[in-house]
Design an enzyme around this catalytic site. Structure first.
Site, PDB file in Angstrom:
ATOM      1  N   GLY A 249       0.762  -1.252   0.000  1.00  0.00           N
ATOM      2  CA  GLY A 249       0.000   0.000   0.000  1.00  0.00           C
ATOM      3  C   GLY A 249       0.783   1.288   0.000  1.00  0.00           C
ATOM      4  O   GLY A 249       0.192   2.358  -0.200  1.00  0.00           O
ATOM      5  N   CYS A 362     -12.922   5.110 -27.934  1.00  0.00           N
ATOM      6  CA  CYS A 362     -14.205   5.755 -28.200  1.00  0.00           C
ATOM      7  C   CYS A 362     -14.985   6.013 -26.931  1.00  0.00           C
ATOM      8  O   CYS A 362     -15.992   5.358 -26.666  1.00  0.00           O
ATOM      9  CB  CYS A 362     -15.005   4.905 -29.171  1.00  0.00           C
ATOM     10  SG  CYS A 362     -14.269   5.011 -30.786  1.00  0.00           S
ATOM     11  N   TYR A 391      -0.025  -1.287 -12.185  1.00  0.00           N
ATOM     12  CA  TYR A 391      -1.457  -1.224 -12.502  1.00  0.00           C
ATOM     13  C   TYR A 391      -1.739  -0.549 -13.839  1.00  0.00           C
ATOM     14  O   TYR A 391      -2.768   0.109 -14.002  1.00  0.00           O
ATOM     15  CB  TYR A 391      -2.236  -0.547 -11.359  1.00  0.00           C
ATOM     16  CG  TYR A 391      -2.029  -1.226 -10.031  1.00  0.00           C
ATOM     17  CD1 TYR A 391      -2.482  -2.522  -9.820  1.00  0.00           C
ATOM     18  CD2 TYR A 391      -1.342  -0.598  -8.984  1.00  0.00           C
ATOM     19  CE1 TYR A 391      -2.270  -3.175  -8.606  1.00  0.00           C
ATOM     20  CE2 TYR A 391      -1.126  -1.236  -7.770  1.00  0.00           C
ATOM     21  CZ  TYR A 391      -1.595  -2.530  -7.599  1.00  0.00           C
ATOM     22  OH  TYR A 391      -1.379  -3.167  -6.402  1.00  0.00           O
TER      23      TYR A 391
HETATM   24  N1  LLP Z   1      -1.510  -6.978  -0.644  1.00  0.00           N
HETATM   25  C1  LLP Z   1      -2.844  -7.085  -0.834  1.00  0.00           C
HETATM   26  C2  LLP Z   1      -3.593  -8.061  -0.072  1.00  0.00           C
HETATM   27  C3  LLP Z   1      -3.483  -6.241  -1.756  1.00  0.00           C
HETATM   28  O1  LLP Z   1      -4.793  -6.350  -1.942  1.00  0.00           O
HETATM   29  C4  LLP Z   1      -2.726  -5.295  -2.483  1.00  0.00           C
HETATM   30  C5  LLP Z   1      -3.351  -4.420  -3.467  1.00  0.00           C
HETATM   31  C6  LLP Z   1      -1.340  -5.236  -2.253  1.00  0.00           C
HETATM   32  C7  LLP Z   1      -0.769  -6.089  -1.320  1.00  0.00           C
HETATM   33  C8  LLP Z   1      -0.441  -4.269  -2.976  1.00  0.00           C
HETATM   34  O2  LLP Z   1      -0.757  -2.947  -2.741  1.00  0.00           O
HETATM   35  P1  LLP Z   1       0.194  -1.798  -3.337  1.00  0.00           P
HETATM   36  O3  LLP Z   1       1.505  -1.865  -2.590  1.00  0.00           O
HETATM   37  O4  LLP Z   1       0.384  -2.064  -4.767  1.00  0.00           O
HETATM   38  O5  LLP Z   1      -0.551  -0.550  -3.071  1.00  0.00           O
HETATM   39  N2  LLP Z   1      -5.733  -1.059  -9.133  1.00  0.00           N
HETATM   40  C9  LLP Z   1      -5.511  -0.087  -8.083  1.00  0.00           C
HETATM   41  C10 LLP Z   1      -4.762  -0.686  -6.935  1.00  0.00           C
HETATM   42  C11 LLP Z   1      -5.469  -1.875  -6.321  1.00  0.00           C
HETATM   43  C12 LLP Z   1      -4.667  -2.508  -5.219  1.00  0.00           C
HETATM   44  C13 LLP Z   1      -5.306  -3.749  -4.750  1.00  0.00           C
HETATM   45  N3  LLP Z   1      -4.588  -4.463  -3.746  1.00  0.00           N
HETATM   46  C14 LLP Z   1      -4.783   1.113  -8.671  1.00  0.00           C
HETATM   47  O6  LLP Z   1      -4.500   1.117  -9.860  1.00  0.00           O
HETATM   48  O7  LLP Z   1      -4.522   2.089  -7.966  1.00  0.00           O
END
Ligand code: LLP
Length: 438
Positions: A249, A362, A391
């Site tokens: 996160g 579109c 992403y």
């Molecule tokens: N661990 C779990 C259980 C998660 O659900 C996620 C992300 C992560 C780790 C990694 O989080 P990060 O470090 O990447 O923030 N599509 C969205 C982001 C969705 C994240 C979902 N879970 C975007 O483009 O901002």
């Protein structure tokens, strides 16, 4: 400065054109075409090393890359060579990691609706940890692990009830969430698992509080909730859980006004909270797991587009359209995400104008960057959008029958394709015309 606080890859140089990893972006476009995802190996390695160094103040830490941010074989190789394991959420991610020759004991399988086929694949390939999310999968796991004569090592996914200030679609730690068990359900799931049989061995707790987080205190609070629960579970059931996984996160800097905390600061908050709460609640030092995704891969990536048509709405917006958009980067249209860009072949031109960079799909909502000051653009110019490592490819689609772009890895003046560009034949290769229509 911490890598997640940078707007651009660590190797960015301004020569005749923008250069990344010692490669000229305009030359890359000549070789590979656009849209083109470019990934800088040194940025990935430096952020991995920064994570490891910052968390070395706690002696029992394991890093897992959240592969949902960007999952392909070359990326898996780079990140595992830095000593990271992998957080996976689907058969596709598990298979990719497996085929890349990764030690599967370093892999965690996580998700709120793992199918029987996915669970079977994970057990067959020897995935190291399951994050148990619901009752339904306890039944599936127990049935399938019996078939393979295995015991599954598991964490319980909990929702710690922490709300961080991030986009509501990417918040996960709040109580009203589709993920995991809320605190009041933990006892019943533990009792259920204990009553089922010995196919599931609970090793610890898992939580994830959201994505693109800028507040270190959220992590400190999360750690306290997890440690407190571990102590409570020990007292009530005499079960010693020795792993806590706090998810990922940590935020990155997409535009100048974003100010994410450094990796080191986040590490200090987490480790301080861990040490304080370990003594407050009287538990043994657990192994700490982290699952960063975005902060590992975002800054390493840029997307190159070729400028095509332009349109000046009289007295209003000037739209400059590029040859990609929401199919290769759905984040602006999904989350109102902001991006920063420069023009690879004229980054140093003094005369600028305010434009809106539009995609070619579109939909009026297919806007990549609203109101950005860029040098005067002409058809054929190359726009370099920063921070597209996370992403973007992983959420890309074939909308409008778009071809998914290629991805190139750059390092030490060398460029290598790591994902081939889709072809028109790839696109129709999964189509089938029923005989009666032939
Ligand atoms: N661990 C779990 C259980 C998660 O659900 C996620 C992300 C992560 C780790 C990694 O989080 P990060 O470090 O990447 O923030 N599509 C969205 C982001 C969705 C994240 C979902 N879970 C975007 O483009 O901002």
């Amino acid at each position: 400065m911490s890598t997640n606080q940078l707007l651009k890859p660590v190797t960015l140089e301004k020569k005749e054109n923008l250069n990344i990893g010692g490669c000229d972006m305009v030359e890359l476009v000549k070789q590979y075409g656009t849209p083109l995802y470019v990934l800088d190996e040194q940025t990935i390695r430096s952020v991995c090393r920064e994570y490891k160094k910052s968390f070395s103040k706690y002696d029992n830490v394991k890093m897992m890359y959240a592969s949902k941010a960007l999952c392909n074989s070359a990326v898996a190789k780079i990140i595992s060579s830095e000593g990271f394991g992998f957080d996976t959420v689907s058969a596709g991610e598990i298979y990719t990691v497996y085929k890349s020759g990764i030690d599967m004991s370093t892999v965690l399988f996580n998700g709120n609706n793992k199918t029987a086929e996915e669970i079977e694949l994970a057990i067959k390939y020897g995935v190291g940890r399951f994050s148990i999310d619901n009752y339904h999968e306890v039944e599936l796991i127990s049935e399938i692990s019996k078939k393979y004569g295995r015991t599954v090592q598991a964490l319980l996914r909990i929702t710690p009830g922490i709300e961080c200030h991030t986009h509501k679609y990417i918040q996960t730690g709040q109580l009203d969430s589709k993920f995991g068990f809320d605190l009041s359900q933990i006892d019943s799931i533990i009792e259920h698992i204990l009553s089922v049989d010995k196919t599931i061995n609970i090793r610890g707790l898992h939580a994830h509080i959201g994505s693109q987080i800028f507040e270190p205190q959220c992590y400190a609070d999360e750690v306290e909730v997890l440690v407190k629960e571990i102590s409570r579970i020990d007292n009530k059931y005499n079960i010693k859980l020795d792993e806590i996984n706090i998810g990922g996160g940590l935020g990155v800097k997409y535009v100048d006004t974003d100010a994410p905390p450094s990796i080191e600061l986040i590490a200090d908050y987490i480790i301080d909270s861990l040490n304080k709460n370990i003594s407050k609640y009287g538990i043994d030092k657990p192994t700490l797991y982290l699952e960063p995704g975005r902060s590992i891969i975002s800054t390493a990536g840029v997307t190159l587009y070729t400028v095509g048509s332009s349109k000046q709405v009289p007295g209003m917006t000037k739209y400059v359209s590029v040859d990609g958009g929401m199919a290769d980067n759905p984040r602006p249209s999904m989350y109102e995400a902001e991006y920063y860009a420069e023009v690879a072949n004229k980054y140093d031109k003094k005369e600028t104008e305010k434009v809106t960079v539009a995609g070619k799909f579109c939909e009026s909502g297919d806007i990549l960057i609203k109101d950005i000051e860029l040098p005067i653009l002409e058809a054929g110019d190359i726009i370099c959008v920063y921070n597209t490592g996370a992403y973007n490819y992983s959420m890309a689609s074939n909308y409008n029958r778009a071809l998914k772009p290629a991805m190139v890895l750059v390092n030490n003046s060398q460029s290598d394709i790591i994902i081939y560009r889709e072809t028109l034949d790839d696109l129709v290769s999964h189509d089938n015309i029923p005989n009666r229509l032939v």
